[in-house]
Design a protein around this motif. Structure first.
Motif, PDB file in Angstrom:
ATOM      1  N   PHE A  44       0.889  -1.177   0.000  1.00  0.00           N
ATOM      2  CA  PHE A  44       0.000   0.000   0.000  1.00  0.00           C
ATOM      3  C   PHE A  44       0.920   1.218   0.000  1.00  0.00           C
ATOM      4  O   PHE A  44       1.183   1.822   1.027  1.00  0.00           O
ATOM      5  CB  PHE A  44      -0.920  -0.019   1.229  1.00  0.00           C
ATOM      6  N   ASP A  45       1.441   1.514  -1.194  1.00  0.00           N
ATOM      7  CA  ASP A  45       2.540   2.461  -1.290  1.00  0.00           C
ATOM      8  C   ASP A  45       2.197   3.712  -2.079  1.00  0.00           C
ATOM      9  O   ASP A  45       3.049   4.309  -2.723  1.00  0.00           O
ATOM     10  CB  ASP A  45       3.778   1.764  -1.877  1.00  0.00           C
ATOM     11  N   SER A  46       0.923   4.094  -2.059  1.00  0.00           N
ATOM     12  CA  SER A  46       0.542   5.377  -2.654  1.00  0.00           C
ATOM     13  C   SER A  46      -0.516   6.009  -1.767  1.00  0.00           C
ATOM     14  O   SER A  46      -1.156   5.331  -0.954  1.00  0.00           O
ATOM     15  CB  SER A  46      -0.014   5.187  -4.065  1.00  0.00           C
ATOM     16  N   GLY A  47      -0.686   7.309  -1.938  1.00  0.00           N
ATOM     17  CA  GLY A  47      -1.663   8.042  -1.128  1.00  0.00           C
ATOM     18  C   GLY A  47      -3.063   7.472  -1.278  1.00  0.00           C
ATOM     19  O   GLY A  47      -3.780   7.294  -0.290  1.00  0.00           O
ATOM     20  N   ALA A  48      -3.443   7.172  -2.513  1.00  0.00           N
ATOM     21  CA  ALA A  48      -4.800   6.665  -2.758  1.00  0.00           C
ATOM     22  C   ALA A  48      -4.987   5.283  -2.125  1.00  0.00           C
ATOM     23  O   ALA A  48      -6.024   5.015  -1.504  1.00  0.00           O
ATOM     24  CB  ALA A  48      -5.078   6.605  -4.258  1.00  0.00           C
ATOM     25  N   ALA A  49      -3.990   4.412  -2.274  1.00  0.00           N
ATOM     26  CA  ALA A  49      -4.102   3.062  -1.709  1.00  0.00           C
ATOM     27  C   ALA A  49      -4.175   3.122  -0.187  1.00  0.00           C
ATOM     28  O   ALA A  49      -4.994   2.434   0.437  1.00  0.00           O
ATOM     29  CB  ALA A  49      -2.919   2.202  -2.156  1.00  0.00           C
TER      30      ALA A  49
END
Ligand code: OMP
Length: 220
Positions: A44-49
């Motif tokens: 989970f390596d993005s802002g949205a995720a």
């Protein structure tokens, strides 16, 4: 039609599969056990995720009705999780303090092992990624008590529902921690949910290997 899985469970599992946080193959766990699946919260390596993941955690916590004053994310994986969850609660109108620990003691500057909000005298909700044998959670409970905090519960994304020693007891590590410490252990999803989702024929999910693993190590 009636969906037996609460929304946050299905949503989380689908999200985890789509970002490759849930993978299948052969993985050696911290406990030494060889597992046909692995949950890697680091995907989970993005802002949205992270934001979507945080809505799943918040829904699970709210559904469980746990009462607490401060969020605590154990280093390292719990840090972005607790932070993202604090942002999600703020978005829902509840501004909560958040804290986390460092793994290495710092001798200069502010010193200490804890960063962020004070834990002393507060009811603390631990936010972590996954529970297998319960070792990581027990460490976090110790940190909180040392800081004068009062553990109020634990929320994790995935409860692997494994018995620590299946020959002795088929009680899961999460059930054992919950009973030993008198605390709610809230999981966004459990191994059983993964199998149930899998029963709906999700491509790439090795149903038989998961069933066999659960038969060998799972709680009853
Ligand atoms: P326990 O301390 O045995 O409960 O295991 C939890 C920790 O194992 C997690 O915080 C991870 O470091 C790691 N882990 C995963 O990240 N995903 C898994 O699917 C399984 C494990 C594991 O090693 O058991």
């Amino acid at each position: 039609s009636f969906d037996p899985m609460a929304d946050h469970r299905t949503l989380f599992l689908q999200l985890a599969l789509s970002v490759d946080a849930l993978r299948f193959g052969e993985f050696t766990l911290k406990s030494g056990r060889v597992s046909p699946y692995f949950f890697n919260a680091g995907r989970f390596d993005s802002g949205a995720a992270l934001a979507q993941l945080a809505t799943c955690y918040a829904d699970a916590v709210e559904a469980a009705g746990v009462e607490f004053d401060v969020l605590f994310g154990p280093a390292y994986k719990g840090i972005p999780l607790a932070t993202a969850l604090a942002c999600e609660f703020a978005r829902r109108g509840r501004d909560l303090p958040v804290a986390f620990n460092r793994k290495e003691a710092k001798v200069h500057g502010e010193g200490g092992m804890l960063i962020g909000a004070a834990l002393e005298g507060r009811r603390v909700l631990i936010v972590d990624d996954v529970i297998t044998a319960g070792t990581a959670i027990r460490e976090a409970l110790g940190l909180i008590r040392d800081a004068g905090g009062v553990p109020a519960g634990i929320v994790i994304a995935l409860d692997r529902e494994e018995a620590v020693d299946p020959a002795v007891s088929r009680r899961s590590a999460s059930q054992t921690v919950a009973q030993e410490h008198g605390l709610p252990v809230v999981a966004v999803a459990r191994m059983a949910d993964l199998l149930e989702l899998d029963a709906g024929n999700v491509p790439g999910v090795p149903h038989e290997a998961l069933q066999a693993y659960r038969a060998a190590y799972g709680c009853e």
